[in-house]
Design a protein around this motif. Structure first.
Motif, mmCIF file in Angstrom:
data_model
loop_
_atom_site.group_PDB
_atom_site.id
_atom_site.type_symbol
_atom_site.label_atom_id
_atom_site.label_comp_id
_atom_site.label_asym_id
_atom_site.label_seq_id
_atom_site.Cartn_x
_atom_site.Cartn_y
_atom_site.Cartn_z
ATOM 1 N N GLY A 65 0.812 -1.207 0.000
ATOM 2 C CA GLY A 65 0.000 0.000 0.000
ATOM 3 C C GLY A 65 0.847 1.259 0.000
ATOM 4 N N ASN A 66 1.925 1.263 0.780
ATOM 5 C CA ASN A 66 2.818 2.430 0.781
ATOM 6 C C ASN A 66 3.479 2.633 -0.569
ATOM 7 N N THR A 67 3.932 1.538 -1.185
ATOM 8 C CA THR A 67 4.549 1.640 -2.506
ATOM 9 C C THR A 67 3.544 2.131 -3.534
ATOM 10 N N LEU A 68 2.307 1.667 -3.416
ATOM 11 C CA LEU A 68 1.260 2.144 -4.317
ATOM 12 C C LEU A 68 1.004 3.633 -4.114
ATOM 13 N N ASN A 119 10.741 2.511 -11.043
ATOM 14 C CA ASN A 119 11.563 3.113 -9.989
ATOM 15 C C ASN A 119 10.828 3.206 -8.659
ATOM 16 N N THR A 120 9.565 3.589 -8.693
ATOM 17 C CA THR A 120 8.825 3.695 -7.432
ATOM 18 C C THR A 120 8.515 2.317 -6.851
ATOM 19 N N ALA A 121 8.403 1.300 -7.698
ATOM 20 C CA ALA A 121 8.213 -0.052 -7.175
ATOM 21 C C ALA A 121 9.451 -0.531 -6.434
ATOM 22 N N GLN A 122 10.610 0.047 -6.768
ATOM 23 C CA GLN A 122 11.861 -0.338 -6.112
ATOM 24 C C GLN A 122 12.337 0.719 -5.118
ATOM 25 N N ILE A 123 11.492 1.643 -4.740
ATOM 26 C CA ILE A 123 11.910 2.730 -3.864
ATOM 27 C C ILE A 123 12.426 2.166 -2.545
ATOM 28 N N GLN A 171 13.739 4.791 8.281
ATOM 29 C CA GLN A 171 13.941 3.362 8.550
ATOM 30 C C GLN A 171 12.637 2.566 8.407
ATOM 31 N N GLY A 172 11.753 3.065 7.567
ATOM 32 C CA GLY A 172 10.468 2.392 7.370
ATOM 33 C C GLY A 172 9.430 2.728 8.412
ATOM 34 N N GLY A 173 9.779 3.513 9.395
ATOM 35 C CA GLY A 173 8.858 3.836 10.486
ATOM 36 C C GLY A 173 8.218 5.190 10.331
ATOM 37 N N PRO A 174 7.504 5.615 11.362
ATOM 38 C CA PRO A 174 7.293 4.891 12.633
ATOM 39 C C PRO A 174 6.428 3.651 12.428
ATOM 40 N N GLY A 175 6.813 2.596 13.084
ATOM 41 C CA GLY A 175 6.134 1.321 12.847
ATOM 42 C C GLY A 175 6.466 0.833 11.452
ATOM 43 N N GLU A 176 5.454 0.705 10.611
ATOM 44 C CA GLU A 176 5.635 0.333 9.212
ATOM 45 C C GLU A 176 4.937 1.339 8.298
ATOM 46 N N SER A 177 4.799 2.570 8.765
ATOM 47 C CA SER A 177 4.022 3.562 8.031
ATOM 48 C C SER A 177 4.680 3.983 6.726
ATOM 49 N N THR A 178 6.007 3.889 6.610
ATOM 50 C CA THR A 178 6.692 4.242 5.366
ATOM 51 C C THR A 178 7.401 3.042 4.743
ATOM 52 N N LEU A 179 7.077 1.850 5.201
ATOM 53 C CA LEU A 179 7.707 0.635 4.684
ATOM 54 C C LEU A 179 7.340 0.419 3.220
ATOM 55 N N SER A 180 8.341 0.213 2.377
ATOM 56 C CA SER A 180 8.112 -0.091 0.963
ATOM 57 C C SER A 180 8.351 -1.575 0.714
ATOM 58 N N VAL A 181 7.978 -2.026 -0.477
ATOM 59 C CA VAL A 181 8.174 -3.444 -0.811
ATOM 60 C C VAL A 181 9.657 -3.785 -0.843
ATOM 61 N N LEU A 236 8.766 13.206 11.462
ATOM 62 C CA LEU A 236 9.330 11.881 11.221
ATOM 63 C C LEU A 236 8.865 10.821 12.203
ATOM 64 N N THR A 237 8.079 11.219 13.186
ATOM 65 C CA THR A 237 7.591 10.248 14.180
ATOM 66 C C THR A 237 6.085 10.048 14.109
ATOM 67 N N ASP A 238 5.400 10.849 13.344
ATOM 68 C CA ASP A 238 3.961 10.665 13.143
ATOM 69 C C ASP A 238 3.748 9.865 11.861
ATOM 70 N N PRO A 239 2.908 8.823 11.880
ATOM 71 C CA PRO A 239 2.764 7.968 10.689
ATOM 72 C C PRO A 239 2.326 8.728 9.439
ATOM 73 N N ILE A 240 1.377 9.640 9.584
ATOM 74 C CA ILE A 240 0.876 10.366 8.413
ATOM 75 C C ILE A 240 1.920 11.348 7.897
ATOM 76 N N TRP A 241 2.495 12.144 8.803
ATOM 77 C CA TRP A 241 3.467 13.141 8.377
ATOM 78 C C TRP A 241 4.746 12.484 7.863
ATOM 79 N N ALA A 242 5.083 11.315 8.364
ATOM 80 C CA ALA A 242 6.266 10.612 7.850
ATOM 81 C C ALA A 242 6.067 10.236 6.380
ATOM 82 N N ARG A 243 4.867 9.797 6.030
ATOM 83 C CA ARG A 243 4.583 9.513 4.618
ATOM 84 C C ARG A 243 4.671 10.788 3.785
ATOM 85 N N VAL A 244 4.180 11.879 4.337
ATOM 86 C CA VAL A 244 4.223 13.153 3.613
ATOM 87 C C VAL A 244 5.668 13.564 3.340
#
Length: 314
Positions: A91-94, A246-250, A259-269, A172-180
């Motif tokens: 979902g994050n990669t998408l 490229n984005t599929a391999q981000i 580092q993919g966090g917080p939690g897994e909020s920015t984790l890519s494939v 960088l510690t809030d899940p939504i803002w980390a994605r932003v």
């Protein structure tokens, strides 16, 4: 002179022209192109085909990197389809892909149109400025963005406190803002890179097409949609597929920044595969995730190419 005599003379001349080494020379001449392109295909098979086939085989096994892989069939794929972390990474990669398609590509196209305009001063300077993020190391980019978006001592929060009296944001510690923040980093890094492709395509659009559109009374906006976009269709398809791959391999952006966090909020494939392979030593499981991602990207890429009618005669 009779016909038989003429035939005899012709045969004798043909034999005199043919030398003993001619056939051997022609044979070696036919092999020369294959000898020149042979090293490429040898390296192609060694560094691409062999790893692909090896990864496909490992996706059906349970292997920790040492010993003999144990054949498990489709178990890795079945576990992936029930793994919540994999769906989060997907979902994050998408999200990164959709944002790049919807925002980065149009922004790169508009910047390319602006840079291609006649009478623009310092055009080459602007081109270099937009291309600079491409040549900067991802580590440096992540460090700079970390300094800007740090929750306590970051430059952005300092400006917000000084100007607006705002307490700041946990970027960088809030899940939504980390994605932003990761999305902003993708925007800053890839816009200039894609601009170069569109700029190259714009320079190949015939000028007489714009002149014909002006004679028909078309303004800049109408010329953009009637002339520019149709001529840029192959470039747009190429850029779309490039962005998709490229984005599929981000990996660098979320790995170095959060580092993919917080939690897994920015984790890519790609980070999911990295964790499975090198942190948990589940190389078969990681290979299965890579195969699934390859299938998804390949199917979407083919759909995109067909949507733009690339590779088909009209």
């Amino acid at each position: 002179m009779s016909i038989a005599t003429k035939r005899t003379i012709t045969r004798s001349r043909t034999r005199s022209r043919t030398r003993p080494g001619t056939t051997r020379y022609q044979g070696s001449n036919r092999l020369a192109p294959y000898l020149f392109i042979g090293p490429f295909y040898l390296l192609y098979a060694l560094f691409l085909l062999v790893p692909i086939l090896g990864g496909l085989y490992l996706s059906f096994t349970d292997w920790a990197g040492l010993g003999t892989p144990v054949w498990v069939g489709l178990r890795n794929y079945a576990n992936l389809l029930t793994d919540s972390s994999f769906y989060t990474a997907l979902g994050n990669t998408l999200l990164y892909t959709i944002f790049t398609m919807v925002v980065v590509i149009p922004a790169a196209l508009l910047i390319a149109v602006a840079l291609n305009a006649r009478g623009l001063r310092l055009r080459d300077t602007f081109r270099v400025i937009f291309f600079v993020p491409v040549v900067i190391s991802p580590i440096v980019i992540a460090l700079v963005f970390g300094l800007i978006f740090d929750g306590q001592f970051g430059l952005l929060n300092s400006v917000l406190r000084a100007v607006f009296g705002f307490g700041g944001v946990d970027w960088l510690t809030d899940p939504i803002w980390a994605r932003v923040v990761v999305v902003i980093l993708v925007l800053w890094r890839w816009t200039g890179y894609l601009t170069i492709f569109f700029l190259a395509g714009l320079q190949n659009v015939p000028r007489d097409q714009y002149e014909a559109a002006e004679l028909d009374g078309a303004g800049p906006v109408r010329s953009f949609f009637s002339v520019t976009l149709p001529f840029l269709r192959p470039i747009t398809a190429f850029v779309g597929v490039t962005v998709l791959v490229n984005t599929a391999q981000i990996f660098e952006e979320p790995f170095l920044l959060t580092q993919g966090g917080p939690g897994e909020s920015t984790l890519s494939v790609a980070m999911f595969i990295y964790r499975a392979a090198f942190q948990r030593q589940e190389l078969g499981y990681a290979s299965a995730a890579g195969v699934l991602m390859f299938v998804v990207v390949f199917i979407i890429g083919r759909i995109a190419m067909r949507a733009f009618h690339v590779g088909r005669s009209e």
